[in-house]
Design a protein around this motif. Structure first.
Motif, PDB file in Angstrom:
ATOM      1  N   GLY A  60       0.821  -1.196   0.000  1.00 45.84           N
ATOM      2  CA  GLY A  60       0.000   0.000   0.000  1.00 45.84           C
ATOM      3  C   GLY A  60       0.854   1.245   0.000  1.00 45.84           C
ATOM      4  N   ASP A  61       0.214   2.354  -0.220  1.00 44.50           N
ATOM      5  CA  ASP A  61       0.924   3.614  -0.249  1.00 44.50           C
ATOM      6  C   ASP A  61       0.072   4.649   0.461  1.00 44.50           C
ATOM      7  OD1 ASP A  61       2.927   5.204  -2.783  1.00 44.50           O
ATOM      8  OD2 ASP A  61       2.469   5.825  -0.763  1.00 44.50           O
ATOM      9  N   VAL A  62       0.514   5.076   1.614  1.00 48.89           N
ATOM     10  CA  VAL A  62      -0.251   5.984   2.446  1.00 48.89           C
ATOM     11  C   VAL A  62      -0.416   7.352   1.789  1.00 48.89           C
ATOM     12  CG1 VAL A  62      -0.310   7.119   4.688  1.00 48.89           C
ATOM     13  CG2 VAL A  62       0.538   4.789   4.507  1.00 48.89           C
ATOM     14  N   THR A  63       0.594   7.825   1.102  1.00 51.32           N
ATOM     15  CA  THR A  63       0.556   9.173   0.548  1.00 51.32           C
ATOM     16  C   THR A  63      -0.153   9.252  -0.788  1.00 51.32           C
ATOM     17  OG1 THR A  63       2.646   8.906  -0.624  1.00 51.32           O
ATOM     18  CG2 THR A  63       2.757   9.737   1.639  1.00 51.32           C
ATOM     19  N   GLY A  64      -0.407   8.115  -1.440  1.00 53.41           N
ATOM     20  CA  GLY A  64      -1.026   8.127  -2.746  1.00 53.41           C
ATOM     21  C   GLY A  64      -0.026   8.304  -3.865  1.00 53.41           C
ATOM     22  N   GLU A  65       1.234   8.467  -3.544  1.00 55.15           N
ATOM     23  CA  GLU A  65       2.287   8.610  -4.542  1.00 55.15           C
ATOM     24  C   GLU A  65       3.073   7.310  -4.605  1.00 55.15           C
ATOM     25  OE1 GLU A  65       4.449  12.433  -4.410  1.00 55.15           O
ATOM     26  OE2 GLU A  65       3.330  12.689  -2.543  1.00 55.15           O
ATOM     27  N   THR A  66       3.388   6.873  -5.796  1.00 58.24           N
ATOM     28  CA  THR A  66       4.148   5.644  -5.951  1.00 58.24           C
ATOM     29  C   THR A  66       5.636   5.941  -5.846  1.00 58.24           C
ATOM     30  OG1 THR A  66       2.440   4.757  -7.381  1.00 58.24           O
ATOM     31  CG2 THR A  66       4.581   3.680  -7.457  1.00 58.24           C
ATOM     32  N   SER A  67       6.266   5.320  -4.885  1.00 58.05           N
ATOM     33  CA  SER A  67       7.694   5.503  -4.660  1.00 58.05           C
ATOM     34  C   SER A  67       8.481   4.493  -5.484  1.00 58.05           C
ATOM     35  CB  SER A  67       8.009   5.310  -3.178  1.00 58.05           C
ATOM     36  OG  SER A  67       9.388   5.367  -2.950  1.00 58.05           O
ATOM     37  N   LYS A  68       9.579   4.937  -6.056  1.00 62.51           N
ATOM     38  CA  LYS A  68      10.464   4.048  -6.803  1.00 62.51           C
ATOM     39  C   LYS A  68      11.687   3.679  -5.987  1.00 62.51           C
ATOM     40  CE  LYS A  68       9.062   5.570 -11.335  1.00 62.51           C
ATOM     41  NZ  LYS A  68       8.491   6.867 -11.523  1.00 62.51           N
ATOM     42  N   GLY A  69      11.799   4.193  -4.781  1.00 62.75           N
ATOM     43  CA  GLY A  69      12.948   3.902  -3.933  1.00 62.75           C
ATOM     44  C   GLY A  69      13.164   4.987  -2.912  1.00 62.75           C
ATOM     45  N   ALA A  70      14.388   5.070  -2.424  1.00 62.59           N
ATOM     46  CA  ALA A  70      14.704   6.058  -1.400  1.00 62.59           C
ATOM     47  C   ALA A  70      16.160   6.487  -1.523  1.00 62.59           C
ATOM     48  CB  ALA A  70      14.462   5.479  -0.011  1.00 62.59           C
ATOM     49  N   TYR A  71      16.448   7.641  -0.979  1.00 64.39           N
ATOM     50  CA  TYR A  71      17.820   8.139  -0.902  1.00 64.39           C
ATOM     51  C   TYR A  71      18.377   7.748   0.459  1.00 64.39           C
ATOM     52  CZ  TYR A  71      16.853  10.810  -5.089  1.00 64.39           C
ATOM     53  OH  TYR A  71      16.532  11.167  -6.372  1.00 64.39           O
ATOM     54  N   TRP A  72      19.621   7.278   0.476  1.00 61.04           N
ATOM     55  CA  TRP A  72      20.264   6.796   1.687  1.00 61.04           C
ATOM     56  C   TRP A  72      21.598   7.494   1.931  1.00 61.04           C
ATOM     57  CZ3 TRP A  72      18.199   3.132   4.919  1.00 61.04           C
ATOM     58  CH2 TRP A  72      17.098   2.435   4.442  1.00 61.04           C
ATOM     59  N   CYS A  73      21.890   7.718   3.188  1.00 63.74           N
ATOM     60  CA  CYS A  73      23.227   8.143   3.604  1.00 63.74           C
ATOM     61  C   CYS A  73      23.806   6.963   4.381  1.00 63.74           C
ATOM     62  CB  CYS A  73      23.184   9.389   4.482  1.00 63.74           C
ATOM     63  SG  CYS A  73      24.833   9.883   5.058  1.00 63.74           S
TER      64      CYS A  73
END
Length: 74
Positions: A21-34
């Motif tokens: 599911g996606d709470v924000t309604g936007e489809t995420s393709k990944g994330a930025y990591w440090c």
């Protein structure tokens, strides 16, 4: 119920659905990591196309795609 049965049921439940599911309604393709600070920022939370700087150390973060076919980040 035995402990092994409980563990089996928990593991089965955690892998049943690849679509979390996606709470924000936007489809995420990944994330930025440090990697140094272990900070994470979802790509949908970043304005623009360039990698953001880490809020903790200021270094440029790297993009890591999420696995959507199986739900596994292995």
């Amino acid at each position: 119920m035995s402990i092994l049965g409980t563990v089996r049921d928990v593991l089965k439940a955690s892998t049943e659905s690849a679509n979390r599911g996606d709470v924000t309604g936007e489809t995420s393709k990944g994330a930025y990591w440090c990697d140094d600070c272990s900070e994470r920022i979802r790509d949908v939370d970043v304005a623009g196309e360039e990698a953001p700087n880490c809020p903790s150390c200021g270094d440029e973060m790297r993009f890591e795609r999420s696995q959507t076919s199986t739900g596994c980040a292995c």
